[in-house]
Scaffold this active site. Structure first.
Site, PDB file in Angstrom:
ATOM      1  N   GLY A   1       1.989   2.478  10.737  1.00 44.96           N
ATOM      2  CA  GLY A   1       2.989   3.540  10.627  1.00 44.96           C
ATOM      3  C   GLY A   1       3.656   3.890  11.942  1.00 44.96           C
TER       4      GLY A   1
ATOM      5  CG  ASN B   1      -1.734   1.249   1.344  1.00 41.11           C
ATOM      6  OD1 ASN B   1      -1.831   2.025   0.395  1.00 41.11           O
ATOM      7  ND2 ASN B   1      -2.340   1.467   2.505  1.00 41.11           N
ATOM      8  CD1 TRP B   2       4.038   1.172  -2.469  1.00 36.65           C
ATOM      9  CD2 TRP B   2       3.918   1.985  -4.569  1.00 36.65           C
ATOM     10  NE1 TRP B   2       4.911   0.456  -3.256  1.00 36.65           N
ATOM     11  CE2 TRP B   2       4.855   0.930  -4.541  1.00 36.65           C
ATOM     12  CE3 TRP B   2       3.676   2.640  -5.773  1.00 36.65           C
ATOM     13  CZ2 TRP B   2       5.551   0.523  -5.679  1.00 36.65           C
ATOM     14  CZ3 TRP B   2       4.365   2.239  -6.902  1.00 36.65           C
ATOM     15  CH2 TRP B   2       5.295   1.186  -6.858  1.00 36.65           C
TER      16      TRP B   2
ATOM     17  CD  GLU C   1      -3.863  -2.167   7.051  1.00 33.25           C
ATOM     18  OE1 GLU C   1      -2.766  -2.473   6.569  1.00 33.25           O
ATOM     19  OE2 GLU C   1      -4.419  -1.074   6.829  1.00 33.25           O
TER      20      GLU C   1
ATOM     21  N   GLY D   1       2.647  -0.969   4.288  1.00 32.59           N
ATOM     22  CA  GLY D   1       2.788   0.437   3.927  1.00 32.59           C
ATOM     23  C   GLY D   1       4.247   0.802   3.752  1.00 32.59           C
ATOM     24  N   GLY D   2       4.822   1.411   4.786  1.00 30.86           N
ATOM     25  CA  GLY D   2       6.189   1.944   4.732  1.00 30.86           C
ATOM     26  C   GLY D   2       7.223   0.999   4.118  1.00 30.86           C
TER      27      GLY D   2
HETATM   28  P1  PGA Z   1       2.496   0.505   7.610  1.00 29.41           P
HETATM   29  O1  PGA Z   1       1.075   0.746   6.901  1.00 29.41           O
HETATM   30  O2  PGA Z   1       3.027  -0.808   7.089  1.00 29.41           O
HETATM   31  O3  PGA Z   1       3.345   1.671   7.201  1.00 29.41           O
HETATM   32  O4  PGA Z   1       2.243   0.442   9.080  1.00 29.41           O
HETATM   33  C1  PGA Z   1       0.183  -0.310   6.667  1.00 29.41           C
HETATM   34  C2  PGA Z   1      -1.077   0.202   6.029  1.00 29.41           C
HETATM   35  O5  PGA Z   1      -1.515   1.305   6.379  1.00 29.41           O
HETATM   36  O6  PGA Z   1      -1.668  -0.468   5.170  1.00 29.41           O
END
Ligand code: PGA
Length: 256
Positions: free
Chosen positions: A173, A9-10, A167, A234-235
């Site tokens: 994040g 997920n960019w 999640e 995400g990250g």
């Molecule tokens: P993260 O984000 O891996 O940066 O915690 C995950 C997401 O929001 O899908």
């Protein structure tokens, strides 16, 4: 056997040039792997050029949001047909950032999930509790309510192929992932709910991903849990090497 999923997920990151540069590095030495499904949710602007670069490679592309109407006067919105048109296979629906900053509710999530399915896209429906809710012991209750409302009115046949992403909001994040045990408890509950409402077969087929500070360091232990079928990242999905490592860890975790 459920094929594990590694989904990137960019969020609001990467110009077209940056997205294509990522692919160039990611695809370098990449061999088609049938043991895992790889999906990249990129900004709308990068989707079409990415599809062109990917060609027929078996890597899915996803939008990060969708609107439920087919077309018309809805300034700023993107329809299921438009996402299909640029080569998307999936779409993220109900991410906690959309719920928090853009007023999405379980009701709008439900409309979007239905519209995506109707339009031939597989939704990755995100659910998860806040820290307050977890501390109040309400995690399972919240997740249950988000599942029921998000998938309301849809039968087992319709939601076949849907992906659920658990999640926890406090893990997104923050660098603080749920422990494998914490995640497994919720995933097992989600699978029970799926079985109860949509039948055992659907429950056994549906991939339930974990998301929230997934990194190359914690993928293996998370994915070793029996009900964790992949990760929404995400990250750590923004750099090709780290996302590749996550894909390989996902495969490794599920090797018998
Ligand atoms: P993260 O984000 O891996 O940066 O915690 C995950 C997401 O929001 O899908």
């Amino acid at each position: 056997m459920r094929v594990p999923v590694a989904a990137a997920n960019w969020k609001m990151n990467k110009t077209v040039g940056e997205a294509l540069h990522f692919l160039e590095l990611f695809l370098d030495g990449w061999e088609e792997r049938s043991e895992a499904e790889v999906i990249i949710a990129a900004p709308f602007t990068a989707l079409l050029p990415m599809r062109h670069t990917l060609g027929k490679r078996n890597i899915g592309l996803a939008g990060q949001n969708i609107f439920w109407e087919k077309e018309g006067a809805f300034t700023g919105e993107v329809s299921p047909d438009m996402l299909k048109d640029v080569g998307c296979t999936h779409v993220i629906v109900g991410h906690s950032e959309r719920r928090r900053y853009f007023g999405e509710t379980d009701e709008t999530v439900n409309k979007k999930v239905a519209a995506a399915l109707q339009g031939g896209l597989l939704p990755i429906m995100c659910i998860g509790e806040t820290l307050e809710q977890r501390d109040a012991g309400k995690t399972l209750e919240i997740v249950e309510s988000q599942m029921e409302k998000g998938l309301k009115g849809l039968n087992g046949e319709e939601i076949k192929g849907i992906i659920i992403a658990y999640e926890p909001v406090w893990a997104i994040g923050t660098g603080r992932n749920a422990t494998p045990e914490q995640a497994q408890e919720v995933h097992a509950h989600i699978r029970e709910l799926l079985a109860k409402t949509w039948g055992k077969e659907l429950s056994a087929q549906t991939r339930v991903l974990y998301g929230g500070s997934v990194s190359p360091d914690n993928t293996l232990e998370l994915m070793r849990e029996v009900d964790i079928d992949g990760a929404l990242v995400g990250g750590a999905s923004l750099t090709p090497d780290s996302f590749k490592e996550i894909v390989f860890s996902a495969i490794k975790a599920k090797e018998v």
